[in-house]
Design a protein around this motif. Sequence first.
Motif, mmCIF file in Angstrom:
data_model
loop_
_atom_site.group_PDB
_atom_site.id
_atom_site.type_symbol
_atom_site.label_atom_id
_atom_site.label_comp_id
_atom_site.label_asym_id
_atom_site.label_seq_id
_atom_site.Cartn_x
_atom_site.Cartn_y
_atom_site.Cartn_z
ATOM 1 N N LEU A 109 -8.609 13.681 5.593
ATOM 2 C CA LEU A 109 -7.209 13.590 5.986
ATOM 3 C C LEU A 109 -6.710 14.935 6.512
ATOM 4 O O LEU A 109 -6.025 15.008 7.537
ATOM 5 N N LEU A 110 -7.061 16.011 5.819
ATOM 6 C CA LEU A 110 -6.625 17.349 6.236
ATOM 7 C C LEU A 110 -7.242 17.742 7.575
ATOM 8 O O LEU A 110 -6.578 18.349 8.428
ATOM 9 N N ILE A 111 -8.497 17.388 7.765
ATOM 10 C CA ILE A 111 -9.167 17.681 9.038
ATOM 11 C C ILE A 111 -8.488 16.928 10.170
ATOM 12 O O ILE A 111 -8.219 17.482 11.247
ATOM 13 N N ASP A 112 -8.186 15.660 9.937
ATOM 14 C CA ASP A 112 -7.536 14.823 10.942
ATOM 15 C C ASP A 112 -6.147 15.362 11.285
ATOM 16 O O ASP A 112 -5.758 15.430 12.462
ATOM 17 N N TYR A 113 -5.398 15.760 10.256
ATOM 18 C CA TYR A 113 -4.043 16.277 10.474
ATOM 19 C C TYR A 113 -4.089 17.591 11.255
ATOM 20 O O TYR A 113 -3.300 17.805 12.176
ATOM 21 N N HIS A 114 -5.004 18.469 10.887
ATOM 22 C CA HIS A 114 -5.100 19.757 11.577
ATOM 23 C C HIS A 114 -5.481 19.563 13.048
ATOM 24 O O HIS A 114 -4.988 20.291 13.923
ATOM 25 N N LEU A 153 13.746 10.942 -6.585
ATOM 26 C CA LEU A 153 12.462 10.885 -5.890
ATOM 27 C C LEU A 153 12.265 9.563 -5.163
ATOM 28 O O LEU A 153 12.699 8.504 -5.628
ATOM 29 N N VAL A 154 11.602 9.648 -4.022
ATOM 30 C CA VAL A 154 11.107 8.472 -3.299
ATOM 31 C C VAL A 154 9.602 8.403 -3.531
ATOM 32 O O VAL A 154 8.909 9.414 -3.431
ATOM 33 N N ALA A 155 9.095 7.226 -3.858
ATOM 34 C CA ALA A 155 7.664 7.053 -4.088
ATOM 35 C C ALA A 155 7.166 5.903 -3.219
ATOM 36 O O ALA A 155 7.617 4.768 -3.357
ATOM 37 N N VAL A 156 6.253 6.208 -2.312
ATOM 38 C CA VAL A 156 5.696 5.214 -1.395
ATOM 39 C C VAL A 156 4.288 4.855 -1.865
ATOM 40 O O VAL A 156 3.395 5.707 -1.852
ATOM 41 N N PRO A 157 4.050 3.612 -2.305
ATOM 42 C CA PRO A 157 2.720 3.243 -2.806
ATOM 43 C C PRO A 157 1.654 3.367 -1.713
ATOM 44 O O PRO A 157 1.894 3.035 -0.551
ATOM 45 N N LEU A 158 0.485 3.857 -2.112
ATOM 46 C CA LEU A 158 -0.654 3.949 -1.200
ATOM 47 C C LEU A 158 -1.715 2.910 -1.545
ATOM 48 O O LEU A 158 -2.122 2.132 -0.712
ATOM 49 N N ARG A 159 -2.170 2.913 -2.796
ATOM 50 C CA ARG A 159 -3.144 1.901 -3.210
ATOM 51 C C ARG A 159 -3.305 1.923 -4.729
ATOM 52 O O ARG A 159 -3.062 2.930 -5.378
ATOM 53 N N ARG A 160 -3.706 0.763 -5.271
ATOM 54 C CA ARG A 160 -4.029 0.649 -6.690
ATOM 55 C C ARG A 160 -5.546 0.650 -6.833
ATOM 56 O O ARG A 160 -6.248 -0.011 -6.066
ATOM 57 N N GLU A 161 -6.045 1.405 -7.814
ATOM 58 C CA GLU A 161 -7.484 1.572 -7.965
ATOM 59 C C GLU A 161 -7.914 1.310 -9.405
ATOM 60 O O GLU A 161 -7.291 1.825 -10.344
ATOM 61 N N GLU A 162 -8.964 0.511 -9.573
ATOM 62 C CA GLU A 162 -9.502 0.244 -10.908
ATOM 63 C C GLU A 162 -10.496 1.326 -11.303
ATOM 64 O O GLU A 162 -11.227 1.863 -10.465
ATOM 65 N N TYR A 163 -10.507 1.635 -12.587
ATOM 66 C CA TYR A 163 -11.466 2.596 -13.125
ATOM 67 C C TYR A 163 -12.806 1.900 -13.360
ATOM 68 O O TYR A 163 -12.864 0.703 -13.661
ATOM 69 N N VAL A 164 -13.860 2.674 -13.225
ATOM 70 C CA VAL A 164 -15.217 2.185 -13.484
ATOM 71 C C VAL A 164 -15.933 3.174 -14.394
ATOM 72 O O VAL A 164 -15.525 4.331 -14.535
ATOM 73 N N PHE A 282 2.544 13.773 8.495
ATOM 74 C CA PHE A 282 1.585 13.829 7.398
ATOM 75 C C PHE A 282 1.664 12.563 6.551
ATOM 76 O O PHE A 282 0.640 12.010 6.141
ATOM 77 N N ILE A 283 2.876 12.097 6.276
ATOM 78 C CA ILE A 283 3.047 10.875 5.499
ATOM 79 C C ILE A 283 2.391 9.693 6.219
ATOM 80 O O ILE A 283 1.676 8.888 5.610
ATOM 81 N N ASP A 284 2.632 9.585 7.520
ATOM 82 C CA ASP A 284 2.064 8.485 8.299
ATOM 83 C C ASP A 284 0.533 8.521 8.270
ATOM 84 O O ASP A 284 -0.118 7.494 8.054
ATOM 85 N N LYS A 285 -0.044 9.701 8.445
ATOM 86 C CA LYS A 285 -1.507 9.820 8.436
ATOM 87 C C LYS A 285 -2.068 9.531 7.047
ATOM 88 O O LYS A 285 -3.154 8.956 6.908
ATOM 89 N N THR A 286 -1.334 9.939 6.010
ATOM 90 C CA THR A 286 -1.793 9.693 4.637
ATOM 91 C C THR A 286 -1.823 8.201 4.336
ATOM 92 O O THR A 286 -2.776 7.688 3.737
ATOM 93 N N ILE A 287 -0.790 7.484 4.747
ATOM 94 C CA ILE A 287 -0.736 6.035 4.523
ATOM 95 C C ILE A 287 -1.917 5.359 5.218
ATOM 96 O O ILE A 287 -2.609 4.516 4.622
ATOM 97 N N ARG A 288 -2.173 5.743 6.463
ATOM 98 C CA ARG A 288 -3.279 5.131 7.191
ATOM 99 C C ARG A 288 -4.640 5.520 6.597
ATOM 100 O O ARG A 288 -5.565 4.711 6.567
ATOM 101 N N HIS A 289 -4.723 6.758 6.106
ATOM 102 C CA HIS A 289 -5.966 7.230 5.488
ATOM 103 C C HIS A 289 -6.311 6.415 4.251
ATOM 104 O O HIS A 289 -7.473 6.019 4.054
#
Length: 293
Positions: A109-114, A153-164, A282-289
Amino acid sequence: MDIRQLEYFIAVSEELHFTKAAERLGVTQPTLSLQIKALEEELRVTLFDRIGKKIALTEAGALFLEHSAQIVRDLQNAKDSINDLREYRRGSLTVGALPSDLDYRIADLLIDYHAAYPNIKLKIVTSIEIANQVLGNEVDIGIGMMPVYDDRLVAVPLRREEYVVVVSERHPLADLESIELERLRHIPTVMYPLGYIGREQVEVECRRRGFTLQTIMETSSATSLIRLVKANVAATVQPGPLIETMNDPALRCIRIADGAPSREIGIIYRVDRYLGHAARAFIDKTIRHFKRP
């Protein structure tokens, strides 16, 4: 009344000490006292109760502080907005991230943003207290655990992840595809220290089943934790997608078949903070990432 007087008033309200506030502002105490007195005369109220060397906000002072802080924030947001317009694609951005995700998840994500914004100075700060970093204005944006319980605060969900359950390819359980959570009662683990959000997510689910993890070693470093697992010191319990991004053939992920702990990752920022073009991009790229498979 001018913005300087409001800044003086806010400083005194935060320090509750004229001398300390004057030192912080770089002015003399008599100058500061005169400005506060002029403010009180204009408002025709007493803003501070003066009891000997101690001071305290009056009811009117507390009310005025709330509005003063908002005015100062609005002015700063206006300045930031104008600077953003003038210095399009330039500037700086500070982002808070969980240590494990910085190590293994968001480098691409950082590489893409830069690549898209090479003139933006990007600073990444790691912490397990992302929401507090955002609230304290230590970072502009945070990528952290949800939910957050604060109206500021504003919180925009990205994804839910299960532990393994994560083990070395040489571990006795390496060939399993799934495992019951109850079996973790007897499996030695290496984990983050108690108090870390990721550890607590797992421990809460274990406690519901009447046990705690058999943790034989703790480390706050994600890199060290994974190295210990690869060395077959013990198993660990981590978010599945995070481990999958490592693409390491020496690791095996075992699905938890019955009520796996989970975490939700989101982008966090202040309601009252101006988000310039760099931050919005950055927010837009993070959501897509994070939406990528």
